[in-house]
Design an enzyme around this catalytic site. Structure first.
Site, PDB file in Angstrom:
ATOM      1  N   GLU A 144      -0.265  -1.516  -6.971  1.00 10.14           N
ATOM      2  CA  GLU A 144      -1.050  -0.175  -7.542  1.00 10.14           C
ATOM      3  C   GLU A 144      -0.907   0.897  -7.138  1.00 10.14           C
ATOM      4  O   GLU A 144      -0.214   1.596  -9.028  1.00 10.14           O
ATOM      5  CB  GLU A 144      -2.277  -0.203  -6.209  1.00 10.14           C
ATOM      6  CG  GLU A 144      -3.086  -0.909  -6.081  1.00 10.14           C
ATOM      7  CD  GLU A 144      -4.258  -0.015  -4.760  1.00 10.14           C
ATOM      8  OE1 GLU A 144      -5.054  -0.410  -5.240  1.00 10.14           O
ATOM      9  OE2 GLU A 144      -3.629   0.247  -4.028  1.00 10.14           O
ATOM     10  N   GLY A 197       0.636  -0.942  -0.435  1.00 10.74           N
ATOM     11  CA  GLY A 197      -0.149  -0.248  -0.010  1.00 10.74           C
ATOM     12  C   GLY A 197       1.154   1.022  -0.321  1.00 10.74           C
ATOM     13  O   GLY A 197       1.770   1.147  -0.074  1.00 10.74           O
ATOM     14  N   VAL A 198       0.398   2.028   0.352  1.00  7.34           N
ATOM     15  CA  VAL A 198       0.783   3.466   0.369  1.00  7.34           C
ATOM     16  C   VAL A 198       1.427   4.415   1.197  1.00  7.34           C
ATOM     17  O   VAL A 198       0.605   3.720   2.483  1.00  7.34           O
ATOM     18  CB  VAL A 198      -0.263   4.363  -0.567  1.00  7.34           C
ATOM     19  CG1 VAL A 198       0.436   6.296   0.050  1.00  7.34           C
ATOM     20  CG2 VAL A 198      -0.568   4.140  -1.720  1.00  7.34           C
ATOM     21  N   GLY A 199       2.112   4.973   1.771  1.00  6.36           N
ATOM     22  CA  GLY A 199       2.791   5.217   2.919  1.00  6.36           C
ATOM     23  C   GLY A 199       3.908   4.476   3.328  1.00  6.36           C
ATOM     24  O   GLY A 199       5.207   4.091   2.801  1.00  6.36           O
TER      25      GLY A 199
END
Length: 500
Positions: free
Chosen positions: A291, A265-267
Site C-alpha cells: 500500500e 505495513g507502515v512504521g
C-alpha cells in the site's frame, strides 16, 4: 509547473474562491493516502470560511472520505472546525482521533478494499465534491495525480463537482508512474489481470469531462514530511527473526528461491525488516506489492535488490523525496502507483501469494490480533489494509514489541480487548523475544508457542499462570479461558496505569 493551457487558464481560482463554492453541508472525497498527494490549500481555506461564518450563525457539516490518513492541512484543519461529522476509512491525525474517541465525530473503520463498493452501491452518503492534488491537467480533462492514488479515481467518477490543486512540488516526470484501473461494481466481476507486481492494466491518468472540473488552484505546498526513526534494538531483533524464518521456509520448499512479493505495513518495524533485507547477503532481487512505499525502499535500491514496488502511495521523508526527485526518470521502471482498490484487492493478493508483514497493538495467547483499539475502546488509526492482506496472503506475519509504555503494558495478553484479525486468519507472530508459527496448531498448542516464544519474560510466568488456571476452570475445553479474569490485565491498567 505545467505549461498553461486553455482549461487551466479558464478554471484557475484561488483556494478562498473555491471555499466559497463548497456547500455548507457536504460530502467531500479527497485525494491522499498517508501524508502523500492530499489537498492542502482548499481545506484550510474552507476551514477558515467555516470559522468566520459560524460567528454569524451558519452551521456546517462535513463527511470526509480520503484514501487513508492525510496531513494536518486536511484532516486537522477540518476537524478543528467542529464541523467534521463523519470520516472514513482510516486516519492518524491526533486532533481528529480525539474527536472520534470523544464521540463528536463518527468514524467508520473499514477494510480499504471495501470502500469503492460501499460508495458506488449507495451504502455510504453520496459524494458531492472531489478535491484532488495533481501535477498536470490537460485540455481534454486528463488528470495526472501526484504521489498517491488512493481513492481519487473513484471520488472523481462519483462526485458532482471536481476541484484540483495543481502542485509544482513534483517534476512532471512523475507522469507515467500511475496505473489507474477500476473494476465495475455494477456488473458481474471480471478477472483483474495482474499476475506480477509490475503489470500495468490501466492508464497513467484519470479521464474526466472538462465541464466537471469547477476550479483549479495552483499550489506550491509540499506534503507533510514523514519522519522515520532509526530502528531500535527491538525492531532489529524482530527483523532478524522474520528474515531467518523466511529463509527457513525457502529451505522447506514453502517459498520459492526467487521469493514471493512482499507487503509491508507502515512504521519503524516494517522499515527495519526491509533495511535488514537490503543488508542480508541471503536476500537478492525483491518484488513488493503493498500500500505504501517508504524511505526503506532506498536501501533495497542501493543494494541492487529492488526489482519492482507496486503501491498506492509514495510516502517519503523530506530527504527521501529529494532523492526520489533526483532519480525520478531513472526509477520509473521501479514503481507502479495504483488505486487502493487494486493495491488491496483480495483477488490480486491471493493470486500473487504475498508475504504480508503488519503490526499489532496486542495479541492474545490463541492468536487473535487487535490492531486498532487501545484498551478495547479508544480508536488509534484504523484497520487500513491489514485485513485485506492478512486474510488473503500466502504467509501473514504480525510483528510487535512485547512491551509498551515502559513495560507497563504487555503486548501479549490472555484475551485481546478488541479483535480485528481472529485466529482463523493469523499465522505467524513475532516480537523481539522470538517467533511463533501457529500454522496447523490447535488452540492449546498456539498458547504454548506464543507464551514461550513471544511474551516478555516479565509477563511470561503470569501468562502461564492464567493459562493453567483457565484449563482448570474450563475443565480443559477446546479454547480454555477464565472469563472472570480474561480482561483483568486491561482493567488493572485502566485503574493503576500498569499491567504489572
Amino acid at each position: 509547473m505545467p505549461v498553461n493551457n486553455s482549461l487551466i487558464e479558464q478554471k484557475t481560482k484561488t483556494a478562498e474562491e473555491v471555499a466559497t463554492l463548497l456547500p455548507r453541508h457536504v460530502t467531500l472525497g479527497c485525494s491522499g493516502f498517508t501524508p502523500a498527494g492530499y489537498p492542502k490549500l482548499i481545506p484550510v481555506a474552507f476551514a477558515k470560511r467555516i470559522e468566520e461564518e459560524k460567528k454569524i450563525g451558519n452551521e456546517f457539516s462535513i463527511n470526509l472520505y480520503a484514501g487513508a490518513s492525510t496531513g494536518d492541512e486536511l484532516d486537522g484543519a477540518l476537524a478543528k472546525t467542529g464541523a467534521l461529522k463523519l470520516r472514513i476509512p482510516y486516519q492518524s491525525n491526533s486532533h481528529l482521533r480525539n474527536l472520534i474517541n470523544q464521540g463528536e465525530t463518527d468514524f467508520i473503520d473499514m477494510h480499504l478494499s471495501h470502500v469503492v463498493k460501499y460508495i458506488e452501491h449507495g451504502i455510504l452518503p453520496k459524494i458531492d465534491v472531489a478535491i484532488v492534488e495533481a501535477i498536470d491537467v490537460t485540455v481534454d480533462g486528463k488528470i495526472y495525480l501526484s504521489t498517491s492514488s488512493g481513492m481519487s479515481a473513484t471520488y472523481i467518477r462519483n462526485a458532482e463537482s471536481v476541484f484540483i490543486e495543481l502542485t509544482d512540488t513534483h517534476p512532471l516526470e512523475l507522469k507515467g508512474y500511475h496505473d489507474i484501473y477500476l473494476p465495475n461494481h455494477h456488473e458481474k466481476g471480471l478477472p483483474i489481470n495482474i499476475i506480477t507486481p509490475g503489470d500495468r492494466i490501466g492508464l497513467p491518468y484519470i479521464q474526466v469531462s472538462p465541464d466537471k472540473i469547477k476550479g483549479i488552484v495552483r499550489s506550491s505546498k509540499p506534503d507533510a514530511a514523514t519522519v522515520f526513526k532509526t530502528p531500535d534494538e527491538d525492531c532489529q531483533n524482530i527483523a532478524a527473526h522474520v528474515l531467518s524464518f523466511i529463509q527457513h521456509e525457502i529451505k522447506m520448499g514453502r517459498i520459492p528461491k526467487e521469493y514471493l512479493p512482499f507487503q509491508n505495513g507502515v512504521g519503524n518495524i516494517a522499515n527495519a525488516v526491509l533495511a535488514s533485507m537490503a543488508k542480508d547477503p541471503n536476500f537478492h532481487s525483491i518484488q513488493m506489492y503493498t500500500e505504501v512505499v517508504q524511505d526503506s525502499v532506498f536501501d533495497l535500491i542501493d543494494a541492487g535488490k529492488l526489482e519492482i514496488a507496486s503501491t498506492s502511495a509514495l510516502t517519503f521523508s523530506e530527504k527521501g523525496l529529494k532523492r526520489f526527485h533526483e532519480n525520478i526518470a531513472e526509477w520509473k521502471s521501479k514503481f507502479v502507483i495504483r488505486p487502493q482498490e487494486i493495491s488491496n484487492h483480495p483477488e490480486v493478493i491471493r493470486r500473487m501469494g504475498l508475504i504480508a508483514m503488519n503490526t499489532a497493538i496486542e495479541v492474545d495467547i490463541y492468536g487473535n490480533v487487535n490492531s486498532t483499539h487501545v484498551m478495547g475502546t479508544s480508536m488509534m488509526n484504523g484497520i487500513g489494509g491489514s485485513g485485506d492482506f492478512t486474510r488473503n496472503s500466502h504467509l501473514s506475519i504480525f510483528m510487535t514489541p512485547s512491551l509498551a509504555k515502559d513495560g507497563n503494558i504487555s503486548a501479549v495478553v490472555p484475551m485481546v480487548s478488541h479483535t480485528d484479525h481472529n485466529e482463523h486468519s493469523t499465522m505467524i507472530f513475532v516480537t523481539e523475544q522470538g517467533l511463533a508459527d501457529l500454522r496447523g496448531c490447535p488452540p492449546k498448542k498456539r498458547a504454548e508457542l506464543i507464551i514461550n516464544n513471544c511474551a516478555h519474560p516479565s509477563y511470561r510466568d503470569r501468562l502461564r499462570e492464567y493459562y493453567e488456571n483457565a484449563l482448570r476452570v474450563s475443565r480443559g475445553k477446546h479454547t480454555p479461558h477464565d472469563l472472570e479474569k480474561a480482561l483483568s490485565w486491561h482493567i488493572q491498567f485502566l485503574k493503576t496505569g500498569s499491567m504489572k
